[in-house]
Scaffold this active site. Structure first.
Site, PDB file in Angstrom:
ATOM      1  N   SER A  31       5.936  -1.561  -2.131  1.00 55.64           N
ATOM      2  CA  SER A  31       6.148  -2.789  -3.424  1.00 55.64           C
ATOM      3  C   SER A  31       4.855  -2.225  -4.449  1.00 55.64           C
ATOM      4  O   SER A  31       4.088  -2.924  -4.693  1.00 55.64           O
ATOM      5  CB  SER A  31       5.787  -4.044  -2.893  1.00 55.64           C
ATOM      6  OG  SER A  31       4.508  -4.198  -2.067  1.00 55.64           O
ATOM      7  N   GLY A  45       0.906  -1.151   0.074  1.00 62.82           N
ATOM      8  CA  GLY A  45       0.115   0.004   0.138  1.00 62.82           C
ATOM      9  C   GLY A  45       0.869   1.205   0.100  1.00 62.82           C
ATOM     10  O   GLY A  45       2.220   1.145   0.175  1.00 62.82           O
ATOM     11  N   LEU A  46       0.193   2.500  -0.126  1.00 64.95           N
ATOM     12  CA  LEU A  46       0.914   3.676  -0.136  1.00 64.95           C
ATOM     13  C   LEU A  46       1.680   3.979   1.323  1.00 64.95           C
ATOM     14  O   LEU A  46       1.485   3.521   2.239  1.00 64.95           O
ATOM     15  CB  LEU A  46       0.010   4.855  -0.537  1.00 64.95           C
ATOM     16  CG  LEU A  46      -0.845   4.807  -1.813  1.00 64.95           C
ATOM     17  CD1 LEU A  46      -1.509   5.984  -1.813  1.00 64.95           C
ATOM     18  CD2 LEU A  46       0.248   4.999  -2.821  1.00 64.95           C
ATOM     19  N   SER A  47       2.715   4.784   0.981  1.00 67.66           N
ATOM     20  CA  SER A  47       3.344   5.232   2.398  1.00 67.66           C
ATOM     21  C   SER A  47       2.381   5.955   3.142  1.00 67.66           C
ATOM     22  O   SER A  47       1.554   6.801   2.657  1.00 67.66           O
ATOM     23  CB  SER A  47       4.438   6.267   1.956  1.00 67.66           C
ATOM     24  OG  SER A  47       5.129   6.811   3.234  1.00 67.66           O
ATOM     25  N   GLY A  48       2.148   5.552   4.422  1.00 74.67           N
ATOM     26  CA  GLY A  48       1.421   6.300   5.397  1.00 74.67           C
ATOM     27  C   GLY A  48       0.115   5.567   5.356  1.00 74.67           C
ATOM     28  O   GLY A  48      -0.825   5.852   6.337  1.00 74.67           O
ATOM     29  N   SER A  49      -0.173   4.358   4.828  1.00 74.40           N
ATOM     30  CA  SER A  49      -1.555   3.538   4.728  1.00 74.40           C
ATOM     31  C   SER A  49      -1.538   2.832   5.978  1.00 74.40           C
ATOM     32  O   SER A  49      -2.872   2.576   6.242  1.00 74.40           O
ATOM     33  CB  SER A  49      -1.358   2.589   3.502  1.00 74.40           C
ATOM     34  OG  SER A  49      -0.284   1.700   3.630  1.00 74.40           O
ATOM     35  N   GLY A  50      -0.503   2.551   6.877  1.00 73.59           N
ATOM     36  CA  GLY A  50      -0.650   1.786   7.996  1.00 73.59           C
ATOM     37  C   GLY A  50      -0.122   0.183   7.790  1.00 73.59           C
ATOM     38  O   GLY A  50      -0.465  -0.489   8.885  1.00 73.59           O
ATOM     39  N   LYS A  51       0.809   0.271   6.791  1.00 70.47           N
ATOM     40  CA  LYS A  51       1.155  -1.341   6.319  1.00 70.47           C
ATOM     41  C   LYS A  51       2.123  -1.656   7.716  1.00 70.47           C
ATOM     42  O   LYS A  51       1.872  -2.947   8.198  1.00 70.47           O
ATOM     43  CB  LYS A  51       1.999  -1.361   5.322  1.00 70.47           C
ATOM     44  CG  LYS A  51       1.403  -0.983   4.075  1.00 70.47           C
ATOM     45  CD  LYS A  51       2.326  -1.132   2.722  1.00 70.47           C
ATOM     46  CE  LYS A  51       3.427  -0.009   2.871  1.00 70.47           C
ATOM     47  NZ  LYS A  51       3.193   1.139   3.126  1.00 70.47           N
ATOM     48  N   SER A  52       2.960  -1.153   8.097  1.00 68.88           N
ATOM     49  CA  SER A  52       3.920  -1.292   9.172  1.00 68.88           C
ATOM     50  C   SER A  52       3.180  -1.420  10.361  1.00 68.88           C
ATOM     51  O   SER A  52       3.310  -2.422  11.361  1.00 68.88           O
ATOM     52  CB  SER A  52       5.198  -0.410   9.198  1.00 68.88           C
ATOM     53  OG  SER A  52       5.864  -0.476   8.166  1.00 68.88           O
TER      54      SER A  52
END
Length: 207
Positions: free
Chosen positions: A108, A34-41
Site C-alpha cells: 500500500s 511497508g516495502l516488499s520483504g519488510s516483514g509485514k506478512s
C-alpha cells in the site's frame, strides 16, 4: 459513487457492538504497510496466531493472497494499486462489522489510499502499523527475487526501485524488523492492543 442507483443498504438485525460483546473483544483493522520483504506478512500472521491462541477472533488479508481471487484482475499501475487498496479497505470494513480483528499485509505505497481506508472506518477502528525496515535489508532478504528482477529491468513500477513508497506520517505503531526479532514485534503489537483496550490478554501466570 456506485454505478447503480437502484440499491439500498440493508441493515442487519445484529449490530457490530453485539458481535463484539459476543466475542469479548473489540474489532479493528491492523493495517501493516511497508516495502516488499519488510516483514509485514510474517508479523501479521504471527500476531494472528497469538490472538487465536488466546481465543480472540482474527483474520489476515494478505496482499498476494487477495490477488489470487478478489483482485486477480488488477495489475500494478497506480490506478490498479489504488483500486486494490480500495477493495481491501471495503472487505476489512465488513470484517470489522463482523466483530473480527482484521490484519492486512499490503505494501500500500500511497499515503492517500491508506488514509481513505482510515476515513471509511470509525475513529478507533484503524491502526496503521509501519514496518519500517530499510530498503537495503529488504533487498538482502529478497526471498522472491523481486528486487533483483526490478534492478535488471525485468519488473517495471516496483515499489522502492522505480516506483515510490510514501511512508506513514503518524503511524500508531512503527516496527523495524532489522532491529528486533519477530517475537518482540508481535509483543509490540499485542501490547498496543491491550493498552488501548481492544483486547484483554491472559498473562503467563493465567495460562
Amino acid at each position: 459513487m456506485t454505478k447503480s442507483e437502484n440499491i439500498t443498504w440493508h441493515h442487519s438485525q445484529v449490530s457490530k457492538e453485539r458481535r463484539q460483546a459476543l466475542n469479548h473483544h473489540k474489532s479493528v483493522v491492523l493495517w501493516f504497510t511497508g516495502l516488499s520483504g519488510s516483514g509485514k506478512s510474517t508479523i501479521a500472521n504471527a500476531v494472528e496466531k497469538a490472538l487465536f491462541d488466546q481465543q480472540i477472533g482474527s483474520y489476515v488479508l494478505d496482499g498476494d493472497n487477495m490477488r489470487f481471487g478478489l483482485n486477480s484482475n488488477l495489475g500494478f499501475s497506480a490506478e490498479d494499486r489504488e483500486e486494490n487498496i480500495r477493495r481491501i479497505g471495503e472487505v476489512a470494513k465488513l470484517f470489522v462489522d463482523a466483530g473480527v480483528i482484521t490484519l492486512t499485509a499490503f505494501i500500500s505505497p500511497y499515503r492517500a489510499d491508506r488514509d481513505k481506508v482510515r476515513e471509511n472506518l470509525e475513529a478507533d477502528e484503524f491502526i496503521e502499523v509501519f514496518v519500517d525496515t530499510p530498503l537495503e535489508v529488504c533487498e538482502q532478504r529478497d526471498v522472491k527475487q523481486l528486487y533483483a528482477k526490478a534492478r535488471r529491468g525485468e519488473i517495471k513500477g516496483f515499489t522502492g526501485i522505480d516506483a515510490p513508497y510514501e511512508a506513514p506520517l503518524n503511524p500508531e505503531i512503527t516496527i523495524d524488523t532489522s532491529k528486533q526479532p519477530l517475537a518482540d514485534s508481535v509483543k509490540q503489537v499485542l501490547t498496543y492492543l491491550a493498552d488501548h483496550n481492544y483486547v484483554s490478554l491472559a498473562t503467563a501466570d493465567e495460562n
